[in-house]
Scaffold this motif. Sequence first.
Motif, PDB file in Angstrom:
ATOM      1  N   THR A   1      17.031 -38.117  47.505  1.00  0.00           N
ATOM      2  CA  THR A   1      18.029 -39.107  47.891  1.00  0.00           C
ATOM      3  C   THR A   1      17.577 -39.745  49.193  1.00  0.00           C
ATOM      4  O   THR A   1      17.176 -39.031  50.121  1.00  0.00           O
TER       5      THR A   1
ATOM      6  N   LEU B   1      37.593 -40.284  50.249  1.00  0.00           N
ATOM      7  CA  LEU B   1      38.099 -41.051  51.397  1.00  0.00           C
ATOM      8  C   LEU B   1      38.570 -42.403  50.863  1.00  0.00           C
ATOM      9  O   LEU B   1      38.260 -42.776  49.730  1.00  0.00           O
TER      10      LEU B   1
ATOM     11  N   ARG C   1      28.186 -44.334  45.145  1.00  0.00           N
ATOM     12  CA  ARG C   1      29.222 -43.311  44.927  1.00  0.00           C
ATOM     13  C   ARG C   1      30.405 -43.556  45.855  1.00  0.00           C
ATOM     14  O   ARG C   1      30.242 -44.074  46.956  1.00  0.00           O
ATOM     15  N   PRO C   2      31.605 -43.119  45.458  1.00  0.00           N
ATOM     16  CA  PRO C   2      32.736 -43.198  46.385  1.00  0.00           C
ATOM     17  C   PRO C   2      32.503 -42.252  47.561  1.00  0.00           C
ATOM     18  O   PRO C   2      31.822 -41.240  47.401  1.00  0.00           O
ATOM     19  N   PRO C   3      33.067 -42.584  48.712  1.00  0.00           N
ATOM     20  CA  PRO C   3      32.887 -41.712  49.885  1.00  0.00           C
ATOM     21  C   PRO C   3      33.738 -40.459  49.760  1.00  0.00           C
ATOM     22  O   PRO C   3      34.860 -40.516  49.265  1.00  0.00           O
ATOM     23  N   ILE C   4      33.190 -39.333  50.195  1.00  0.00           N
ATOM     24  CA  ILE C   4      33.896 -38.048  50.076  1.00  0.00           C
ATOM     25  C   ILE C   4      33.972 -37.392  51.446  1.00  0.00           C
ATOM     26  O   ILE C   4      32.992 -37.400  52.204  1.00  0.00           O
TER      27      ILE C   4
ATOM     28  N   THR D   1      23.478 -45.075  48.289  1.00  0.00           N
ATOM     29  CA  THR D   1      22.189 -44.428  48.549  1.00  0.00           C
ATOM     30  C   THR D   1      21.145 -44.968  47.566  1.00  0.00           C
ATOM     31  O   THR D   1      21.485 -45.695  46.631  1.00  0.00           O
TER      32      THR D   1
ATOM     33  N   ASN E   1      29.663 -44.975  49.416  1.00  0.00           N
ATOM     34  CA  ASN E   1      28.585 -44.204  50.043  1.00  0.00           C
ATOM     35  C   ASN E   1      27.301 -44.540  49.282  1.00  0.00           C
ATOM     36  O   ASN E   1      26.887 -43.814  48.393  1.00  0.00           O
TER      37      ASN E   1
HETATM   38  C1  LIG Z   1      27.045 -39.726  51.320  1.00  0.00           C
HETATM   39  O1  LIG Z   1      25.935 -39.251  50.562  1.00  0.00           O
HETATM   40  C2  LIG Z   1      25.094 -38.370  51.267  1.00  0.00           C
HETATM   41  C3  LIG Z   1      23.869 -38.118  50.397  1.00  0.00           C
HETATM   42  O2  LIG Z   1      24.205 -37.562  49.156  1.00  0.00           O
HETATM   43  C4  LIG Z   1      25.873 -37.100  51.611  1.00  0.00           C
HETATM   44  O3  LIG Z   1      25.047 -36.229  52.346  1.00  0.00           O
HETATM   45  C5  LIG Z   1      27.083 -37.502  52.450  1.00  0.00           C
HETATM   46  O4  LIG Z   1      27.901 -36.360  52.690  1.00  0.00           O
HETATM   47  C6  LIG Z   1      27.929 -38.548  51.740  1.00  0.00           C
HETATM   48  N1  LIG Z   1      28.953 -39.039  52.650  1.00  0.00           N
HETATM   49  C7  LIG Z   1      30.160 -39.377  52.236  1.00  0.00           C
HETATM   50  C8  LIG Z   1      31.078 -39.897  53.293  1.00  0.00           C
HETATM   51  O5  LIG Z   1      30.527 -39.327  51.083  1.00  0.00           O
END
Ligand SMILES: *[C@@H]1O[C@H](CO)[C@@H](O)[C@H](O)[C@H]1NC(C)=O
Length: 321
Positions: free
Chosen positions: A165, A137, A126-129, A147, A145
């Motif tokens: 997850t 981000l 997934r893209p980072p959020i 997983t 990101n």
């Molecule tokens: C990355 O994924 C994890 C698990 O879903 C989540 O808890 C986390 O906030 C995410 N981090 C970012 C930077 O997207």
Amino acid sequence: MAGILGYWAIFWAFIVLATDTCTCVRHSLLEGCEDLWLDEQDRKLYAACNSLESCKGWSPGGNLYNISARSYTDHIAVIDVDQPGLDGLYGLRQLKISGYQDDLDLHGFDVRKIEGRLWFWLINHRPPIDHVTGEFLDALVVGANSTVEIFDLDKASDTLEHVKTVASKAIFTPNSIAVEEDSLGFVITNDHNTKTGTFCDLEMLTGGGSLAYCRSDTGKCYITADKGFSIPNGIAYDKNGYYYVANSASGLITVHKFVNNELIQVQSINTGYPMDNLWLDADGNLIATVFPDSIALVESSMDLYNIVAPATGLTINDIAK
Ligand SMILES: *[C@@H]1O[C@H](CO)[C@@H](O)[C@H](O)[C@H]1NC(C)=O
Ligand SMILES: *[C@@H]1O[C@H](CO)[C@@H](O)[C@H](O)[C@H]1NC(C)=O
């Protein structure tokens, strides 16, 4: 032998069934398929697919980070390998998803049968959020990101139900995954040493990558080998405790075994070709999907719709006996 002979990563969906004749099944649900898993007993083939448009923009494993190019079409496709049907599509359908709200950006996956049910371990990029603002981000800077998402398949309703997850610093550039016999331990290949940056591109030449070992129950992971890899891609596990790792850039399949907490290399097999995924069939043969023409491979990756790079399957007999 009933197994998968060949397919290639993110280019054309192209499935070859190993009977006396080969069959090519083309359909939009089979576009951009990165990985396959064959249920040898129930005769169903599962594939993690996407769309070519999406692959062209968002493929963290290929250093492509255009978040807005994602088509949100990642899915697990299924076909019944012995039943072509009147339309020749082998009952092609897509599994539904339940209990998981986030997006799926699929890559490698593995499956285990637990008490008659199939459990899926899916790599998700997934893209980072930003968890405060909810905005994306800059993926070019922080990477995906990534997983591992664990799902339990309800076969009656063709629905994958989310179980958990697994997120860890040791899972940073995951490509492929192999789950152990006990269905708890699993190993992932990290195909690079860093998520993004100049060194990431150079690793095609300099080598790099690692293996991480995780537990599904605790969600804990650690790096268990990080020397001597060259873009580790596909991974297969056999019941005798050996792991086979396809090193894409060097053409070597390295063979590993646990000594204490480390997956040490005990052997290597030189295929001489750039490689993608590995499959260990029921008879103990290791099948490697390789690209015999590197130049065509590069050309094809730049023009996905018009140039098809040759791909082939190599079988290494009786490896796991
Ligand atoms: C990355 O994924 C994890 C698990 O879903 C989540 O808890 C986390 O906030 C995410 N981090 C970012 C930077 O997207
Ligand atoms: C990213 O993808 C979008 C949608 O496909 C496209 O319009 C845009 O030009 C792409 N950006 C870059 C930098 O390639």
